[in-house]
Design a protein around this motif. Structure first.
Motif, PDB file in Angstrom:
ATOM      1  N   ALA A   8     -43.231 -56.323 -14.521  1.00  0.00           N
ATOM      2  CA  ALA A   8     -41.778 -56.391 -14.658  1.00  0.00           C
ATOM      3  C   ALA A   8     -41.075 -56.515 -13.320  1.00  0.00           C
ATOM      4  O   ALA A   8     -40.021 -57.129 -13.219  1.00  0.00           O
ATOM      5  N   ASP A   9     -41.677 -55.942 -12.254  1.00  0.00           N
ATOM      6  CA  ASP A   9     -41.019 -55.982 -10.950  1.00  0.00           C
ATOM      7  C   ASP A   9     -41.586 -57.046 -10.023  1.00  0.00           C
ATOM      8  O   ASP A   9     -41.234 -57.112  -8.852  1.00  0.00           O
ATOM      9  N   ALA A  10     -42.444 -57.929 -10.488  1.00  0.00           N
ATOM     10  CA  ALA A  10     -43.071 -58.953  -9.651  1.00  0.00           C
ATOM     11  C   ALA A  10     -42.055 -60.009  -9.261  1.00  0.00           C
ATOM     12  O   ALA A  10     -41.231 -60.445 -10.052  1.00  0.00           O
ATOM     13  N   THR A  11     -42.124 -60.425  -7.978  1.00  0.00           N
ATOM     14  CA  THR A  11     -41.229 -61.473  -7.485  1.00  0.00           C
ATOM     15  C   THR A  11     -41.960 -62.794  -7.322  1.00  0.00           C
ATOM     16  O   THR A  11     -41.334 -63.836  -7.187  1.00  0.00           O
ATOM     17  N   GLU A  12     -43.316 -62.713  -7.276  1.00  0.00           N
ATOM     18  CA  GLU A  12     -44.107 -63.941  -7.220  1.00  0.00           C
ATOM     19  C   GLU A  12     -45.376 -63.734  -8.030  1.00  0.00           C
ATOM     20  O   GLU A  12     -45.806 -62.615  -8.292  1.00  0.00           O
ATOM     21  N   CYS A  13     -45.954 -64.834  -8.449  1.00  0.00           N
ATOM     22  CA  CYS A  13     -47.154 -64.797  -9.292  1.00  0.00           C
ATOM     23  C   CYS A  13     -48.362 -64.388  -8.453  1.00  0.00           C
ATOM     24  O   CYS A  13     -48.617 -65.015  -7.412  1.00  0.00           O
ATOM     25  N   PRO A  14     -49.168 -63.374  -8.879  1.00  0.00           N
ATOM     26  CA  PRO A  14     -50.354 -62.982  -8.115  1.00  0.00           C
ATOM     27  C   PRO A  14     -51.464 -64.032  -8.213  1.00  0.00           C
ATOM     28  O   PRO A  14     -52.314 -64.131  -7.328  1.00  0.00           O
ATOM     29  N   ALA A  15     -51.435 -64.890  -9.234  1.00  0.00           N
ATOM     30  CA  ALA A  15     -52.501 -65.875  -9.421  1.00  0.00           C
ATOM     31  C   ALA A  15     -52.244 -67.126  -8.594  1.00  0.00           C
ATOM     32  O   ALA A  15     -53.153 -67.625  -7.916  1.00  0.00           O
ATOM     33  N   CYS A  16     -51.027 -67.658  -8.618  1.00  0.00           N
ATOM     34  CA  CYS A  16     -50.781 -68.936  -7.928  1.00  0.00           C
ATOM     35  C   CYS A  16     -49.794 -68.797  -6.779  1.00  0.00           C
ATOM     36  O   CYS A  16     -49.621 -69.739  -6.010  1.00  0.00           O
ATOM     37  N   GLY A  17     -49.101 -67.687  -6.651  1.00  0.00           N
ATOM     38  CA  GLY A  17     -48.184 -67.449  -5.542  1.00  0.00           C
ATOM     39  C   GLY A  17     -46.808 -68.082  -5.696  1.00  0.00           C
ATOM     40  O   GLY A  17     -45.998 -68.081  -4.786  1.00  0.00           O
ATOM     41  N   VAL A  18     -46.513 -68.654  -6.844  1.00  0.00           N
ATOM     42  CA  VAL A  18     -45.210 -69.276  -7.080  1.00  0.00           C
ATOM     43  C   VAL A  18     -44.174 -68.184  -7.327  1.00  0.00           C
ATOM     44  O   VAL A  18     -44.466 -67.150  -7.920  1.00  0.00           O
TER      45      VAL A  18
END
Length: 142
Positions: free
Chosen positions: A15-25
């Protein structure tokens, strides 16, 4: 709260993620391809104010129209200007004014036949009768 997914690779996001951990977008504001921002509630105050303003304008217009009509209906008719009176009309006018004591601006003469006129007092709305020119005399017709 529903799960968030990356708009690029569809990986699950916290919920608090600002970028994707898999692709970095950049995760952005998308939540399963819907905006996370709350939709603004409709503004009933704006629409209500617009409705009141429109109604008041319409009521004012109707009042103005009725006021114009009533003012025109209450206005007393004015005597016709006599700039172009020639011939026998000034004689008839003078005679009617002198014999009946009507104000000059209140007297209206209407030609109904050769040398015959109807007279009316437009200030008080009374008929003053029919007047006939006989020779050099102006007489009331009987």
């Amino acid at each position: 709260m529903d799960a968030r997914f990356c708009s690029n690779c569809r990986a699950a996001l916290t919920a608090d993620a600002t970028e994707c951990p898999a692709c970095g977008v950049y995760a952005g504001d998308l939540f399963d391809e819907r905006s996370l921002r709350k939709r603004r509630a409709p503004r009933p105050a704006f629409w209500m104010a617009l409705l009141v303003l429109t109604s008041a304008s319409y009521a004012g217009w109707i009042y103005w129209q009725q006021h114009q009509r009533s003012a025109a209906a209450q206005a007393k008719p004015k005597a016709v200007e006599r700039k172009n009176e020639t011939g026998e009309v000034p004689r008839v006018r003078r005679h009617v004014i002198e014999s009946l004591g009507v104000k000059d601006e209140c007297l209206a003469l209407i030609r109904v036949a050769p040398q015959t006129y109807n007279a009316a007092n437009v200030c008080d709305g009374t008929k003053l009768g029919r007047w006939v020119i006989r020779g050099k005399n102006v007489e009331r017709a009987h």
